[in-house]
Design a protein around this motif. Structure first.
Motif, PDB file in Angstrom:
ATOM      1  N   LYS A 161       0.824  -1.254   0.028  1.00  9.65           N
ATOM      2  CA  LYS A 161      -0.050  -0.084   0.076  1.00  9.65           C
ATOM      3  C   LYS A 161       0.775   1.327  -0.020  1.00  9.65           C
ATOM      4  N   ASN A 162       2.171   1.188  -0.555  1.00  4.35           N
ATOM      5  CA  ASN A 162       2.712   2.389  -0.772  1.00  4.35           C
ATOM      6  C   ASN A 162       2.614   3.057  -2.106  1.00  4.35           C
ATOM      7  N   TYR A 163       1.674   4.019  -2.318  1.00  4.74           N
ATOM      8  CA  TYR A 163       1.537   4.629  -3.456  1.00  4.74           C
ATOM      9  C   TYR A 163       2.249   6.000  -4.006  1.00  4.74           C
ATOM     10  N   SER A 164       3.250   6.102  -3.204  1.00  4.16           N
ATOM     11  CA  SER A 164       4.262   7.069  -3.728  1.00  4.16           C
ATOM     12  C   SER A 164       4.543   7.261  -5.234  1.00  4.16           C
ATOM     13  N   PRO A 165       4.575   8.204  -5.902  1.00  7.14           N
ATOM     14  CA  PRO A 165       4.981   8.265  -7.158  1.00  7.14           C
ATOM     15  C   PRO A 165       6.104   7.764  -7.701  1.00  7.14           C
ATOM     16  N   VAL A 166       6.233   6.756  -8.541  1.00  7.97           N
ATOM     17  CA  VAL A 166       7.541   5.978  -8.709  1.00  7.97           C
ATOM     18  C   VAL A 166       7.959   6.414 -10.340  1.00  7.97           C
ATOM     19  N   ILE A 167       9.021   6.869 -10.744  1.00  9.47           N
ATOM     20  CA  ILE A 167       9.754   7.049 -11.893  1.00  9.47           C
ATOM     21  C   ILE A 167      11.008   5.857 -11.937  1.00  9.47           C
ATOM     22  N   ILE A 168      10.687   5.106 -13.019  1.00 10.53           N
ATOM     23  CA  ILE A 168      11.642   4.344 -13.160  1.00 10.53           C
ATOM     24  C   ILE A 168      12.758   4.971 -14.193  1.00 10.53           C
ATOM     25  N   LEU A 169      14.226   4.710 -13.835  1.00 12.52           N
ATOM     26  CA  LEU A 169      15.025   5.089 -14.652  1.00 12.52           C
ATOM     27  C   LEU A 169      16.112   4.154 -14.750  1.00 12.52           C
ATOM     28  N   THR A 170      16.250   3.695 -15.890  1.00 15.15           N
ATOM     29  CA  THR A 170      17.043   2.588 -16.454  1.00 15.15           C
ATOM     30  C   THR A 170      17.674   2.260 -17.775  1.00 15.15           C
ATOM     31  N   ALA A 171      18.410   1.260 -17.917  1.00 18.81           N
ATOM     32  CA  ALA A 171      19.195   1.321 -19.211  1.00 18.81           C
ATOM     33  C   ALA A 171      18.418   0.572 -20.124  1.00 18.81           C
ATOM     34  N   ARG A 172      17.227  -0.258 -19.353  1.00 16.18           N
ATOM     35  CA  ARG A 172      16.457  -0.911 -20.270  1.00 16.18           C
ATOM     36  C   ARG A 172      15.392  -0.278 -20.836  1.00 16.18           C
ATOM     37  N   ASN A 173      15.215  -0.419 -22.296  1.00 17.38           N
ATOM     38  CA  ASN A 173      14.565   0.697 -23.027  1.00 17.38           C
ATOM     39  C   ASN A 173      13.766  -0.179 -24.009  1.00 17.38           C
ATOM     40  N   THR A 174      13.617  -1.471 -23.767  1.00 22.22           N
ATOM     41  CA  THR A 174      12.686  -2.208 -24.740  1.00 22.22           C
ATOM     42  C   THR A 174      11.160  -1.764 -24.407  1.00 22.22           C
ATOM     43  N   VAL A 175      10.345  -2.101 -25.324  1.00 25.67           N
ATOM     44  CA  VAL A 175       8.873  -1.645 -25.033  1.00 25.67           C
ATOM     45  C   VAL A 175       8.253  -2.754 -24.000  1.00 25.67           C
ATOM     46  N   ASP A 176       8.728  -4.051 -24.016  1.00 24.21           N
ATOM     47  CA  ASP A 176       8.345  -4.996 -23.130  1.00 24.21           C
ATOM     48  C   ASP A 176       8.616  -4.572 -21.645  1.00 24.21           C
ATOM     49  N   ASP A 177       9.737  -3.918 -21.350  1.00 24.90           N
ATOM     50  CA  ASP A 177      10.313  -3.372 -19.970  1.00 24.90           C
ATOM     51  C   ASP A 177       9.349  -2.341 -19.750  1.00 24.90           C
ATOM     52  N   THR A 178       9.183  -1.392 -20.691  1.00 25.68           N
ATOM     53  CA  THR A 178       8.431  -0.179 -20.424  1.00 25.68           C
ATOM     54  C   THR A 178       7.174  -0.312 -19.980  1.00 25.68           C
ATOM     55  N   VAL A 179       6.301  -1.504 -20.823  1.00 27.28           N
ATOM     56  CA  VAL A 179       5.054  -1.807 -20.466  1.00 27.28           C
ATOM     57  C   VAL A 179       5.168  -2.398 -19.035  1.00 27.28           C
ATOM     58  N   ALA A 180       6.045  -3.225 -18.799  1.00 28.36           N
ATOM     59  CA  ALA A 180       6.046  -4.013 -17.433  1.00 28.36           C
ATOM     60  C   ALA A 180       6.219  -2.908 -16.262  1.00 28.36           C
ATOM     61  N   GLY A 181       7.020  -2.072 -16.609  1.00 25.80           N
ATOM     62  CA  GLY A 181       6.989  -1.128 -15.384  1.00 25.80           C
ATOM     63  C   GLY A 181       6.020  -0.477 -15.384  1.00 25.80           C
TER      64      GLY A 181
END
Length: 222
Positions: free
Chosen positions: A71-91
Motif C-alpha cells: 500500500k505504498n502509492y508514492s509516485p515512482v519514476i523508473i530510470l533504467t538502461a532497459r529501454n525495450t517496449v516490453d520493459d516499459t510496459v512491464a514497469g
C-alpha cells in the motif's frame, strides 16, 4: 521542500542527480540496493521515488511490486538502461508512474518529477518563468523578450529554463551539461559555450554573464 528517494547503484548517476535535485530545491536521499531502498520508502517520508531496475541485490520490478503490495502509492519514476517496449510496459503495468531510459537529460527528469508532484502543490507557479524582460512559457515552450516572442530550439529552451530556474546563481559548465545534455555527455565538450552564444544572440547578450573560472550567471541585463 519535497523529499525524493533515489534507488540507484551507479555512483556517477547518484552524484549528479542528487546535486541537480538539491539545486532545484528538493531533498534527495540515496539508496544503492533494492532492500535498502524498500525499507527507506516504507518510512513514508518521501513524496516521490526514482527507481533503477538493475540493482545489485534484487530487480527493481521486485522493489516496485513489494511497495505496491504494501500500500505504498508514492509516485515512482523508473530510470533504467532497459529501454525495450516490453520493459516499459512491464514497469507501467507494475505500478510505475513514469519510465525513463538511460542516457537521459536531467532537465527532462526534473520536468517529470515536477509533473508528478504538481498535485501536491506549486502547480500554479510552474507554468511560466520570468526574470526581468525574459519570459518562458513551459506549457507552450515559447520564449519572449520584453513581450516579443523569440524562436528557440528545444535545447536552447532547456538551457534558458535552467537559468531562469536559478536566477543570479552561477551555474558551472558541468551542471549545465548534466541538466541539459545528459549525464554521459563528454565533459570536455564546448557545447555549453556554443549554446550560451546562441542564447545571447536571441535573448540578449547582457542577460548571460561569464564568471571566469566558474561558469555563467543570469542577470536582468539592460
Amino acid at each position: 521542500m519535497s523529499q525524493i528517494l533515489l534507488i540507484e547503484d551507479e555512483d556517477r548517476i547518484n552524484s549528479f542527480v542528487s546535486k541537480g535535485l538539491r539545486a532545484a530545491g528538493y531533498t534527495p536521499t540515496v539508496a544503492t540496493t533494492g532492500r535498502e531502498g524498500y525499507h527507506l520508502a516504507q518510512t513514508g517520508d518521501f513524496e516521490l521515488i526514482v527507481l533503477d531496475l538493475g540493482l545489485p541485490d534484487q530487480d527493481g520490478f521486485t522493489v516496485l511490486r513489494r511497495l505496491r503490495e504494501n500500500k505504498n502509492y508514492s509516485p515512482v519514476i523508473i530510470l533504467t538502461a532497459r529501454n525495450t517496449v516490453d520493459d516499459t510496459v512491464a514497469g507501467l503495468e507494475g505500478g510505475a508512474d513514469d519510465y525513463m531510459a538511460k542516457p537521459f537529460r536531467f532537465e527532462e527528469l526534473l520536468a517529470r518529477i515536477r509533473l508528478r508532484l504538481r498535485p501536491e502543490g506549486n502547480g500554479g507557479d510552474t507554468t511560466t518563468l520570468t526574470h526581468g524582460k525574459l519570459r518562458l512559457d513551459l506549457r507552450t515552450r515559447r520564449a519572449a523578450v520584453d513581450g516579443k516572442e523569440v524562436d528557440l530550439s528545444a535545447r536552447e529552451f532547456a538551457l534558458a529554463e535552467a537559468f531562469l530556474r536559478n536566477p543570479g546563481q552561477v551555474l558551472s559548465r558541468e551542471q549545465l551539461l548534466s541538466r541539459v545534455w545528459g549525464y554521459d555527455f563528454d565533459p570536455g565538450s564546448n557545447v555549453v559555450d556554443v549554446y550560451i552564444r546562441y542564447l545571447r544572440n536571441k535573448l540578449g547578450a547582457g542577460h548571460f554573464v561569464t564568471v571566469r573560472g566558474m561558469g555563467y550567471r543570469l542577470v536582468e541585463g539592460e
